[in-house]
Design a protein around this motif. Structure first.
Motif, PDB file in Angstrom:
ATOM      1  N   GLU A 275       0.838  -1.211   0.000  1.00 14.07           N
ATOM      2  CA  GLU A 275       0.000   0.000   0.000  1.00 14.07           C
ATOM      3  C   GLU A 275       0.867   1.253   0.000  1.00 14.07           C
ATOM      4  OE1 GLU A 275      -4.089  -1.593   2.177  1.00 14.07           O
ATOM      5  OE2 GLU A 275      -2.502  -0.651   3.389  1.00 14.07           O
ATOM      6  N   ARG A 276       1.937   1.232   0.794  1.00  8.65           N
ATOM      7  CA  ARG A 276       2.831   2.394   0.821  1.00  8.65           C
ATOM      8  C   ARG A 276       3.488   2.588  -0.547  1.00  8.65           C
ATOM      9  NH1 ARG A 276       3.430   0.833   6.317  1.00  8.65           N
ATOM     10  NH2 ARG A 276       4.956  -0.785   5.898  1.00  8.65           N
ATOM     11  N   LEU A 279       1.280   4.126  -3.264  1.00 10.89           N
ATOM     12  CA  LEU A 279       0.949   5.551  -3.179  1.00 10.89           C
ATOM     13  C   LEU A 279       1.650   6.311  -4.289  1.00 10.89           C
ATOM     14  CD1 LEU A 279       1.192   6.471   0.599  1.00 10.89           C
ATOM     15  CD2 LEU A 279      -0.841   6.346  -0.838  1.00 10.89           C
ATOM     16  N   LEU A 280       2.910   5.956  -4.546  1.00 11.93           N
ATOM     17  CA  LEU A 280       3.663   6.662  -5.578  1.00 11.93           C
ATOM     18  C   LEU A 280       3.491   6.009  -6.944  1.00 11.93           C
ATOM     19  CD1 LEU A 280       6.722   7.586  -3.421  1.00 11.93           C
ATOM     20  CD2 LEU A 280       4.992   9.114  -4.323  1.00 11.93           C
ATOM     21  N   VAL A 312       9.689   5.640  -3.009  1.00 13.86           N
ATOM     22  CA  VAL A 312       9.685   5.014  -1.702  1.00 13.86           C
ATOM     23  C   VAL A 312      10.457   3.707  -1.791  1.00 13.86           C
ATOM     24  CG1 VAL A 312       7.416   4.051  -2.246  1.00 13.86           C
ATOM     25  CG2 VAL A 312       8.236   3.978   0.107  1.00 13.86           C
ATOM     26  N   GLU A 313      11.205   3.412  -0.745  1.00 12.78           N
ATOM     27  CA  GLU A 313      11.963   2.172  -0.703  1.00 12.78           C
ATOM     28  C   GLU A 313      11.772   1.576   0.678  1.00 12.78           C
ATOM     29  OE1 GLU A 313      15.840   2.057  -2.573  1.00 12.78           O
ATOM     30  OE2 GLU A 313      16.681   1.205  -0.731  1.00 12.78           O
ATOM     31  N   GLU A 314      11.578   0.264   0.739  1.00  9.98           N
ATOM     32  CA  GLU A 314      11.353  -0.353   2.039  1.00  9.98           C
ATOM     33  C   GLU A 314      12.011  -1.732   2.095  1.00  9.98           C
ATOM     34  OE1 GLU A 314       7.333   0.073   3.364  1.00  9.98           O
ATOM     35  OE2 GLU A 314       7.552  -1.346   4.993  1.00  9.98           O
TER      36      GLU A 314
ATOM     37  N   LYS B  87       0.065   6.311   6.120  1.00  9.65           N
ATOM     38  CA  LYS B  87       0.352   4.897   5.872  1.00  9.65           C
ATOM     39  C   LYS B  87       1.715   4.461   6.420  1.00  9.65           C
ATOM     40  CE  LYS B  87      -2.645   3.075   2.580  1.00  9.65           C
ATOM     41  NZ  LYS B  87      -3.643   4.001   2.109  1.00  9.65           N
ATOM     42  N   GLN B 109      11.162   0.788   8.580  1.00  9.55           N
ATOM     43  CA  GLN B 109      11.984   0.455   7.418  1.00  9.55           C
ATOM     44  C   GLN B 109      11.581   1.200   6.161  1.00  9.55           C
ATOM     45  OE1 GLN B 109      14.734  -1.566   7.339  1.00  9.55           O
ATOM     46  NE2 GLN B 109      14.468  -1.435   9.544  1.00  9.55           N
ATOM     47  N   ALA B 110      10.507   1.996   6.245  1.00  6.43           N
ATOM     48  CA  ALA B 110      10.013   2.679   5.038  1.00  6.43           C
ATOM     49  C   ALA B 110      10.659   4.053   4.899  1.00  6.43           C
ATOM     50  CB  ALA B 110       8.502   2.820   5.088  1.00  6.43           C
ATOM     51  N   GLU B 111      11.114   4.347   3.680  1.00  5.29           N
ATOM     52  CA  GLU B 111      11.725   5.652   3.436  1.00  5.29           C
ATOM     53  C   GLU B 111      11.155   6.244   2.149  1.00  5.29           C
ATOM     54  OE1 GLU B 111      16.004   6.287   4.115  1.00  5.29           O
ATOM     55  OE2 GLU B 111      16.054   7.010   2.040  1.00  5.29           O
ATOM     56  N   PHE B 112      10.442   7.355   2.292  1.00  2.00           N
ATOM     57  CA  PHE B 112       9.882   8.056   1.136  1.00  2.00           C
ATOM     58  C   PHE B 112      10.744   9.264   0.812  1.00  2.00           C
ATOM     59  CE2 PHE B 112       6.118   5.816   2.519  1.00  2.00           C
ATOM     60  CZ  PHE B 112       5.389   5.614   1.363  1.00  2.00           C
ATOM     61  N   THR B 113      10.971   9.511  -0.464  1.00  2.00           N
ATOM     62  CA  THR B 113      11.633  10.736  -0.890  1.00  2.00           C
ATOM     63  C   THR B 113      10.659  11.472  -1.793  1.00  2.00           C
ATOM     64  OG1 THR B 113      13.626   9.417  -0.963  1.00  2.00           O
ATOM     65  CG2 THR B 113      13.776  11.636  -1.833  1.00  2.00           C
TER      66      THR B 113
END
Lengths: 379, 379
Positions: A275-276, A279-280, A312-314, B87, B109-113
């Motif tokens: 889901e995260r 979003l993008l 986004v990277e996870e 989220k 662990q989630a990283e949004f740019t």
């Protein structure tokens, strides 16, 4: 026609019958709801030609307190009739219909007069006289439908794919749906195995609508099949749907029998990560997310990106990653649908090549439930 | 710019600031939300040019657990930013913005740019330096707005009527709205009467939006007025709205001072009867219902009808019907709005002639609250 009834019970039966009625129907009489009062019961019927729903209130239903003064039948404008009944002032109401199909609805000091139609103009319901039937608990049937209907096609270009393929033999019911990008397959064993064999395709829309009416109880649903119709009977409801005609594609060969890489996830945790990422990806041209399985590093990374907004990277949590390194891209919405169908459970993902379909199955029971997704080419 | 904060508190302040942001704005930068981090607090600003909302989280707000690493400011795409923050996986999150206004949002662990903009491009908020202010309890202000905003015009043909006219002098605040078919007027007395005099017109849309943010508490709202702006301050929120320019019509003379017929109803009971009658009137060409006041017979009858569907007739419950017999027709939607504004209370209806406006006031307090409706000619 004249009867007196408790409004709350009437509304509940009315709402159920009305679920079949579409405001967009081209057949004028189908915007109406048919009321038929016999000497012992009231039947309400709604239909959109594809689906028909019949609900019955009998005189011995104490909660409904139905008092039948004079049998008869009428078609009333469904939407108005429903709104009127909902807004009446008292607990009880009386409906009487005169010879010119004018209905008078009375409750307390309020008296509505609305114009009805001769019930003879209403289409006849299909007659399903099948002696044989399948019996399934409501909660199981609901689960099977919800788990497979997600993969039904919404495109009319291949009408057969808008249905769920149900096949039954030797006590085993198999439900399959595919829109050619993904596939859902669920198998269950029925207790009272008869000798019948069924091989039918039921419109996904019908099953979806019926699933909404099924409670989470273990009460039985009876299923009867005729040449081009299926009938589900439960509580005081009869739900009819037409069947789709044609041959369903052979889906057995689509499910890979071996894999190069496997990994386990918690379905809900993975769902949230997807889901995260989506979003993008939803803003990007392709709506794809990328999953990198790095076996040597024991790392699984999910990426989503939109050139305009950002990315986004996870690092995902997982268990038992084995096999070859692999990078695949897929539509996150398909993945979300598939993951939601598992509920709170551990799943095993099995992959072969970047562009070959991969599968998700419950880790504890990989035999009876498979979700399959075809990756997307991004290069 | 860099800070760490508890997500739940951040989301609540973000949602409030975002209420001012319209997806339909023609000014690109206003689709963004401005974040400004000083040495002691975080300020978020949203605006659609008419309304601007500023919310503040200070370092000493323990629930927010704001840790300021490096002050700064940025504009982020509001809709995405909100969805991302909602989220995120963990309770806490970190936002850092680099010199090129690229924001990195990290949680677990989630990283949004995501790509931001220079906050210098954001329009300046109006400056309201008024020393004097009015103070009203939030629940009262909300009630005054909700009771009058129903009569605000939605037509842009006379823009001045899209506002609520607020006048204040000698400790008395008068709120009036009219769309020329109906009028709502509410009067309240403020405790700390100052010597200021205000006479302003605030867009109904602004007040409606603000009322939604006001709780039902008795906490104070401070109101400050500048030449063409009004500022409401409550909790950690500053709500700015532009004022409408022009002269509001003289509404005093519209309210009849005498009556020929009066009758009392319970507001909620009458509301339900009107709702029933409007079910059919909504289908008619005119959308009117008819009220017959029969003094000699001590009878009040409400009628609604639609030539196609049918009709409804109801004997209403009432008290103290006196004066001359009268039959009037009116738009039931105006009546529903007016009756809803009274809540569970007894009201007095005062009428003069079939085509002259009639009024509804609370039976217990006819001085401070009036709803006026102009009947409709049906012949």
């Amino acid at each position: 026609m004249k009867f007196n009834i408790r409004r709350s019970e009437f509304i509940s039966a009315l709402n159920n019958a009305q679920r079949a009625i579409s405001s967009k129907t081209a057949i004028d009489v189908l915007t109406g709801i048919k009321l038929t009062l016999s000497a012992t019961k009231l039947t309400m019927t709604g239909s959109d030609a594809d689906i028909s729903i019949e609900t019955v209130i009998t005189e011995d239903n104490e909660k409904a307190a139905l008092v039948i003064d004079e049998p008869g039948s009428v078609i009333l404008p469904a939407r108005f009739f429903n709104e009127i009944v909902k807004k009446l002032p008292e607990e009880m109401m009386t409906i009487s219909v005169d010879a010119r199909f004018q209905a008078t609805i009375t409750s307390g000091q309020a008296e509505f007069t609305i114009n009805g139609l001769d019930s003879e103009t209403y289409p006849h319901l299909p007659e399903i006289e099948a002696d044989t039937k399948l019996v399934i608990a409501a909660d199981i049937l609901k689960q099977v439908i919800n788990q497979t209907v997600i993969a039904v096609s919404t495109q009319e270009s291949r009408p057969i794919l808008t249905g769920i393929h149900l096949s039954y033999s030797n006590g085993e019911l198999l439900a399959v749906a595919t829109d050619s990008h993904r596939l859902s397959q669920r198998k269950i064993t029925l207790a009272d195995a008869g000798s019948e064999v069924y091989n039918i395709i039921v419109p996904g829309k019908s099953l979806n609508e019926m699933a909404k009416m099924l409670g989470d109880s273990t009460d039985n649903v009876e299923i009867r099949v005729a040449e081009n119709q299926i009938l589900f009977t439960f509580a005081n409801i009869s739900f009819y749907s037409r069947l789709l005609e044609g041959n369903y594609p052979d889906t057995d060969r689509l499910i890979p029998q071996s894999s190069e890489t496997t990994v386990e996830f918690n379905a809900v945790e993975l769902l949230h990560s997807i889901e995260r990422a989506s979003l993008l990806s939803h803003e990007g041209r392709n709506n794809v997310v990328k999953l990198s399985l790095q076996v040597a590093d024991q790392k699984v990374v999910l990426n989503g990106n939109s050139p305009e907004i950002g990315n986004v990277e996870e690092d995902l949590s997982f268990k038992n990653l084995t096999g070859k390194d692999l990078e695949i891209s897929f539509n996150p919405d398909y993945m979300k649908d598939a993951l939601s169908s598992f509920g709170q459970t551990d799943i095993t993902m099995s992959l072969t090549l970047p562009l070959r379909p991969f599968t998700l199955v419950p880790t504890e029971d990989g035999e009876n439930f498979v979700q399959l997704i075809t990756p997307v080419r991004t290069f």
